[in-house]
Design an enzyme around this catalytic site. Structure first.
Site, mmCIF file in Angstrom:
data_model
loop_
_atom_site.group_PDB
_atom_site.id
_atom_site.type_symbol
_atom_site.label_atom_id
_atom_site.label_comp_id
_atom_site.label_asym_id
_atom_site.label_seq_id
_atom_site.Cartn_x
_atom_site.Cartn_y
_atom_site.Cartn_z
ATOM 1 C CD GLU A 96 28.249 60.309 23.011
ATOM 2 O OE1 GLU A 96 28.840 60.814 22.042
ATOM 3 O OE2 GLU A 96 28.003 60.946 24.035
ATOM 4 C CG ASP A 97 31.957 62.089 20.349
ATOM 5 O OD1 ASP A 97 31.192 61.782 21.290
ATOM 6 O OD2 ASP A 97 32.543 63.176 20.295
ATOM 7 C CG ASP A 100 36.546 61.259 29.026
ATOM 8 O OD1 ASP A 100 37.267 60.579 29.757
ATOM 9 O OD2 ASP A 100 36.835 62.433 28.732
ATOM 10 C CG PHE A 149 42.125 67.078 24.863
ATOM 11 C CD1 PHE A 149 41.169 67.232 25.855
ATOM 12 C CD2 PHE A 149 41.904 67.662 23.623
ATOM 13 C CE1 PHE A 149 40.012 67.965 25.610
ATOM 14 C CE2 PHE A 149 40.751 68.392 23.378
ATOM 15 C CZ PHE A 149 39.806 68.541 24.373
ATOM 16 N NE ARG A 162 32.185 70.179 17.223
ATOM 17 C CZ ARG A 162 31.966 69.647 18.424
ATOM 18 N NH1 ARG A 162 32.140 68.369 18.629
ATOM 19 N NH2 ARG A 162 31.573 70.407 19.439
#
Ligand code: PRP
Length: 173
Positions: A96-97, A100, A149, A162
């Site tokens: 996963e990136d 959160d 963010f 990205r």
């Protein structure tokens, strides 16, 4: 106008991904690993991490979209693309990136666990501890970051950024 400020430079990312790869090679010695990439954000991490692996490696891809994750703890996640093959007897590593709230990873972990893999672990490139709503097992973590963010290295804002080789904080969007 939005402004980008580098949070994690590309060379630091490369160094850390190498370290994680070494650890994974050690942990999976004598076995193979089946990487499950969570599209789209994890594509860059998957590509770099996979190329550090010396154990026999296979990979598959899935995609999810989450609804209202900023306003609800329901953890509603929709699978928009499933894996091509089953997981039985495979040593599965979810890639996963970012974790959160953790809702996406919890959903995926439970869903994939039910497919009877030989083992199931999680690699998350970034974690934001301040935002965590649910506990998820995180076996390999790239970096802990503050509640800002971030974009780049797979992460987007409105499908942009990205491609950046570093992680940047996006201000003003
Ligand atoms: C992002 C990220 C994780 C999820 C993490 O996906 O890639 O899958 O959110 O958030 P959570 O821990 O609060 O659930 P996003 O929906 O932005 O899709 P993308 O990967 O296609 O960018």
């Amino acid at each position: 106008m939005s402004k980008l400020e580098i949070l994690i430079p590309a060379d630091k990312i490369a160094e850390r991904v190498q370290e994680l790869g070494r650890q994974i090679n050690e942990d999976y010695k004598g076995k193979s690993v089946h990487l499950v990439c969570v599209l789209k954000g994890a594509y860059a991490f998957l590509a770099d991490l996979a190329r550090t692996l010396e154990v026999p490696t296979s990979m598959d891809f899935l995609a999810v979209s989450s609804y209202g994750k900023d306003t609800t703890t329901s953890g509603e996640v929709q699978l928009t693309k499933d894996l091509d093959s089953g997981l039985e007897r495979k040593e599965v590593l979810i890639v996963e990136d970012i974790a959160d709230t953790g809702l996406t990873l919890r959903y995926l972990y439970n869903m994939l666990k039910a497919r009877n893999p030989a083992s199931l672990k999680v690699a998350a490139f970034l974690v934001k501890p301040a935002r965590r709503q649910v506990e998820v097992p995180l076996d390999y973590v790239g970096f802990e970051i503050p509640d800002r963010f971030v974009v780049g290295y797979g992460l987007d804002f409105d499908q942009k950024y990205r491609h950046l080789p570093h992680v940047a904080v996006l201000d003003g969007e």
